[in-house]
Design a protein around this motif. Structure first.
Motif: not given
Ligand SMILES: Nc1nc2c(ncn2[C@@H]2O[C@H](COP(=O)(O)OP(=O)(O)OP(=O)(O)O)[C@@H](O)[C@H]2O)c(=O)[nH]1
Ligand SMILES: [Mg+2]
Length: 401
Positions: A209-213, A215-217, A293-295, A352-356, A380-382
């Protein structure tokens, strides 16, 4: 007179040569071959260069070459060959992935305090009465271990503590370590499958779903693969917003991975299909597909993901479908997981986000829920904050070594 001219000429030549040296020695890794539809990256017009800056020092009277009588012939113009610079794309070489979780273990400090240290302190109490066992149970539930696994663990701990005469900290730590590892599972294959035996490229789809991470992953995973010497194409099948494709492309450019994208609000399945097609044509090792994560449309997200999967599978079966879950969302994440698992066969989980969060126990709960292993964890976000999940390193981080 002649000496002055000679000095000027020598200065120009020396500075020019130095300029060439500096440009030539800058560390630059060649870009991978651009695909047929790659954006035009021709060099910008030549800018003034280091060698061009060879001005007459301010304290010397200015004189031009024409003013000076040269013996035997017209003045010789000293011409600099134009230096054409490639565009400044410095390609990063990511950190190796081995031992990343160990390096990043301090990021688990919140779970460590709440879960690991909490449990050890409770188990070390002089009298392990019913209230204490209830507190142990609450600690596990608060850390999102889940009801069933919590009951199992408490039962096991009760039995084993009974057998122990004395409870030294070392014994308790060892016992807790063993039982937590049993709960997480140490004999599961957690390798992200990207190397099918009979063909190239390996195909990985990332959902959630959206915002889970997601794209970052996807971006971090591309770095992991590049660090391990693989070549990657990214597919921006999140067409919900243009920024999503930009975000992915930026990740890709940093490590020299090409991104296939489509028109905004276009068909995600066709972008995913094209990404694999380009990946095949370019002969890369892996294609990673990021999804929305959205449509835009009324079609359900799940219908659409199902379609992306089916369309990609016209090329070849997916090697890996990674479900990205935000560890901070706890039980909500589990509900999502169930829905996704029904539509696309999830083969691995990325937490994701196990750091927080203090809810590291979600690792146990989500594996139980889906019967699928956690393969990667985000800490983390790095750019290099994505680690292969290793149960031993994880448990050691939780309870301290
Ligand atoms: N602290 C932390 N932040 C993370 C981690 N993974 C992702 N983020 C943050 O989570 C936010 C959302 O990440 P995206 O990769 O854009 O999430 P997404 O699932 O692609 O979101 P949509 O494209 O909107 O569906 C960003 O600010 C990332 O930096 C993590 O492991 N730790
Ligand atoms: Mg995204």
């Amino acid at each position: 007179m002649d000496i002055v001219i000679l000095a000027v000429v020598i200065a120009v030549v020396v500075l020019g040569a130095l300029g060439g040296l500096i440009v030539g020695s800058r560390r630059r890794k060649p870009l991978p071959p651009p695909p047929p539809a790659a954006p035009d990256i021709t060099a910008p017009p030549a800018e003034p260069h280091v060698g061009d800056e060879a001005e007459t020092p301010r304290d010397e009277p200015r004189r031009t070459i024409e003013e000076v009588d040269l013996p035997g012939g017209p003045p010789v113009a000293v011409e600099e060959p134009p230096v054409v610079e490639a565009p400044e794309i410095e390609i990063e070489i990511p950190e190796p992935t081995a031992g990343r979780l160990v390096r990043l273990r301090a990021r688990l400090s919140r779970s460590q305090n709440a879960l690991g240290k909490g449990l050890l302190t409770l188990l070390s109490r002089e009298h392990l009465d019913e209230d204490t066992w209830e507190e142990i149970e609450d600690t596990l539930l608060t850390a999102d271990v889940g009801v069933q696994p919590t009951q199992e663990l408490v039962e096991r701990l009760r039995e084993r503590v009974k057998v122990l005469g004395t409870r030294t900290p070392v014994e308790l730590r060892g016992l807790l370590r063993e039982e937590l590892l049993k709960l997480i599972g140490t004999d599961v294959d957690r390798v992200v499958k990207t190397e099918p035996e009979d063909r190239k490229p390996g195909i990985v789809m990332v959902v959630g779903v959206n915002g889970t991470g997601k794209t970052t992953t996807t971006g971090k995973l591309a770095r992991v693969l590049v660090a391990d010497g693989r070549t990657v194409v990214l597919g921006a099948a999140d067409t919900f917003r243009a920024a999503a494709a930009d975000q992915l492309q930026t990740w890709g450019e940093r490590v020299g991975a090409y991104t296939v994208r489509g028109p905004e609000a276009g068909d995600p399945a066709s972008v995913a299909f094209d990404a694999v097609k380009e990946g095949k044509e370019m002969g890369v090792d892996v294609v990673l597909i990021d999804t929305a994560g959205r449509l835009h449309t009324k079609t359900g997200l799940m219908d659409e993901l199902g379609k992306v999967k089916r369309v990609v599978e016209k090329h070849a079966p997916l090697d890996e479908v990674l479900l990205v879950l935000d560890a901070t969302t706890g039980q909500n994440g589990l509900v999502q997981a169930r829905v996704f698992a029904e539509v696309v066969d999830i083969t691995g989980i990325v937490l994701t986000k196990l750091d927080g969060t203090a809810k590291g126990g979600i690792v146990v709960a989500v594996q139980r829920e889906l019967g699928v292993p956690v393969k990667l964890v985000g800490l983390g976000e790095g750019a290099d904050d994505l680690a292969p999940f290793e149960p031993e390193a994880f448990v050691d981080a939780l309870i301290g070594e």
